[in-house]
Design an enzyme around this catalytic site. Sequence first.
Site, short mmCIF file in Angstrom:
data_model
loop_
_atom_site.label_atom_id
_atom_site.label_comp_id
_atom_site.label_asym_id
_atom_site.label_seq_id
_atom_site.Cartn_x
_atom_site.Cartn_y
_atom_site.Cartn_z
N HIS A 1 0.82 -1.22 0.00
CA HIS A 1 0.00 0.00 0.00
C HIS A 1 0.86 1.27 0.00
O HIS A 1 0.47 2.28 0.57
CB HIS A 1 -1.01 0.00 1.16
CG HIS A 1 -2.14 -0.96 0.92
ND1 HIS A 1 -3.36 -0.56 0.46
CD2 HIS A 1 -2.22 -2.31 1.04
CE1 HIS A 1 -4.15 -1.62 0.32
NE2 HIS A 1 -3.48 -2.70 0.67
N ASP B 1 2.08 2.39 -3.09
CA ASP B 1 2.06 3.02 -4.42
C ASP B 1 1.19 4.27 -4.47
O ASP B 1 1.63 5.33 -4.91
CB ASP B 1 1.74 2.03 -5.55
CG ASP B 1 0.42 1.29 -5.44
OD1 ASP B 1 -0.27 1.45 -4.41
OD2 ASP B 1 0.07 0.56 -6.39
N ALA C 1 -5.78 -14.61 -6.94
CA ALA C 1 -4.74 -15.06 -6.01
C ALA C 1 -3.82 -13.91 -5.63
O ALA C 1 -2.73 -14.12 -5.12
CB ALA C 1 -3.94 -16.20 -6.62
N GLY C 2 -4.23 -12.69 -5.91
CA GLY C 2 -3.38 -11.55 -5.58
C GLY C 2 -2.22 -11.39 -6.54
O GLY C 2 -1.21 -10.80 -6.20
N SER D 1 -2.63 -10.06 -9.55
CA SER D 1 -3.04 -8.96 -10.41
C SER D 1 -3.36 -9.36 -11.84
O SER D 1 -2.83 -8.80 -12.80
CB SER D 1 -1.99 -7.86 -10.40
OG SER D 1 -2.62 -6.68 -10.79
N SER D 2 -4.26 -10.31 -11.95
CA SER D 2 -4.72 -10.68 -13.29
C SER D 2 -5.42 -9.49 -13.94
O SER D 2 -5.37 -9.33 -15.15
CB SER D 2 -5.68 -11.86 -13.20
OG SER D 2 -6.65 -11.62 -12.22
N GLU E 1 -8.44 1.57 -14.71
CA GLU E 1 -8.87 0.91 -13.47
C GLU E 1 -9.45 1.93 -12.48
O GLU E 1 -10.47 1.68 -11.84
CB GLU E 1 -7.68 0.17 -12.85
CG GLU E 1 -8.06 -0.60 -11.63
CD GLU E 1 -7.51 -2.01 -11.55
OE1 GLU E 1 -6.84 -2.47 -12.49
OE2 GLU E 1 -7.76 -2.65 -10.52
N ASP F 1 0.85 -2.55 -9.91
CA ASP F 1 0.48 -3.74 -10.70
C ASP F 1 0.83 -3.53 -12.18
O ASP F 1 1.50 -4.36 -12.80
CB ASP F 1 -1.03 -4.02 -10.57
CG ASP F 1 -1.45 -4.17 -9.13
OD1 ASP F 1 -0.57 -4.38 -8.29
OD2 ASP F 1 -2.66 -4.06 -8.86
N TYR G 1 -10.26 -1.73 0.46
CA TYR G 1 -9.14 -1.02 -0.19
C TYR G 1 -9.39 0.49 -0.24
O TYR G 1 -8.52 1.30 0.10
CB TYR G 1 -8.95 -1.57 -1.62
CG TYR G 1 -7.72 -1.07 -2.33
CD1 TYR G 1 -6.54 -1.78 -2.28
CD2 TYR G 1 -7.74 0.11 -3.05
CE1 TYR G 1 -5.40 -1.33 -2.94
CE2 TYR G 1 -6.63 0.58 -3.71
CZ TYR G 1 -5.46 -0.15 -3.66
OH TYR G 1 -4.34 0.31 -4.31
C1 GLA Z 1 -3.44 -3.84 -5.05
C2 GLA Z 1 -3.45 -2.56 -5.89
C3 GLA Z 1 -2.04 -1.97 -5.99
C4 GLA Z 1 -1.42 -1.79 -4.61
C5 GLA Z 1 -1.57 -3.07 -3.77
C6 GLA Z 1 -1.16 -2.89 -2.33
O1 GLA Z 1 -2.70 -4.84 -5.69
O2 GLA Z 1 -3.97 -2.84 -7.18
O3 GLA Z 1 -2.09 -0.76 -6.69
O4 GLA Z 1 -1.99 -0.69 -3.94
O5 GLA Z 1 -2.91 -3.56 -3.77
O6 GLA Z 1 0.18 -2.57 -2.22
#
Ligand code: GLA
Length: 392
Positions: free
Chosen positions: A33, A35, A124-125, A127-128, A161, A173, A222
């Site tokens: 968190h 970025d 799955a985190g 970032s698809s 996005e 991402d 978020y």
């Molecule tokens: C998600 C968001 C990113 C970033 C992360 C946390 O993946 O898409 O931009 O903020 O959470 O670091």
Amino acid sequence: MVSMDGSKDDYLEFMKGAVAAFAPGRIEFLGNHLDYNGGIVLGTAINAGIYGLALPMEGTDFRLFSESFEGAEISGSMQKLEKQTGKQSWANYCLGVLRVLQDRGLAPHHGFSLTLSTDLPMSAGLSSSAAVELATAQCLLQLANKKVSKKELVNICRQAENEWVGLPCGILDQGTSAFGENNQVVRIDCAQKEYSTLPLPANTSLWIFDTGIKHDLVDSHYGTRNKECMDALTILQNSDASIKNLAECPIALLEKTEMANNLTKRARHVVEEQNRVNLFVNGLKNGTSPGELGKFLTESHYSSSHNFENSVPELDFLVDQLSKEEKVWGARLTGGGFGGAVLAWTMDSFSKEEALSIADDYEKEWRQRPSFHSFLPSKGAGSYDPLLRTEQ
Ligand code: GLA
């Protein structure tokens, strides 16, 4: 459609004007968190992602297909883009990109069909969604015969996005997916929008343990976390107007500034996380051992858990189990949090059997089995010739 018994010539005719692109998923390596708080983050592009294949069509209609969401294809007019809901929501990432390209005069003027396929585990985190955006953007830019820099590609996809999907994310991402390199970690200075890469120590591996707990960022906390960070920044700026973003706030200022407890905790996570990233990067440059560097990852997780409160007990359990393993340098939740996956940075001798035993422990505790995958830090997004499969 080309018939199955058609000749090679039929196939080539069908594929006339076809373009293709690949965009990898990413692992948030360190810098949670940070970025959207103007910090410096580290990510790795991985050897799995989204493949896009697009064909021009006559007229101004478009069609979108995804192999992962069978029966959820959509079609429409390029002159009247509409937000999708329900099982068609996946298409919003493509439509958002199309809209931004249109606004910037970079979209094709004719219709098209776009098919997406993937070898990336979903939700799955990894970032698809950013990979879908980058694959879409690269296909549409080719159809429009336009070229943009990698930086602009990242900005286009992030804008899609933020504005169309409605997630106030930063550039981690999209930036990692665009700028990845083999065996390197991507360093993104989010305030300056500067990208570079650094080699990771040899003989280390990246493992992802996915809890399968749904990671729907749009519906999650978020946005709340983003707002809490902005509120904390506003309060800190009342004491020192020269601070431009939360990640650059000195810890001393944070400690002497009074604000609501939740805001102090979010700000502490951000400020200390930035310090960990800086120490990690310096250590990497100075040849510090992975054993020492890995501690920053595990500290990052505990800060997520206690201060940013974006972990869940299942992720904490995985990090605790992994931290007991001799071959694990460091482990932490990766990505937005509130479910999703844990990254374990390990010696390359960490084996599938060892991963299985972690999954067994997890299953005993939670009565559900996590999936796990190992990935290589890999090259970022690019276009390729759909017939020859060579990079362009
Ligand atoms: C998600 C968001 C990113 C970033 C992360 C946390 O993946 O898409 O931009 O903020 O959470 O670091």
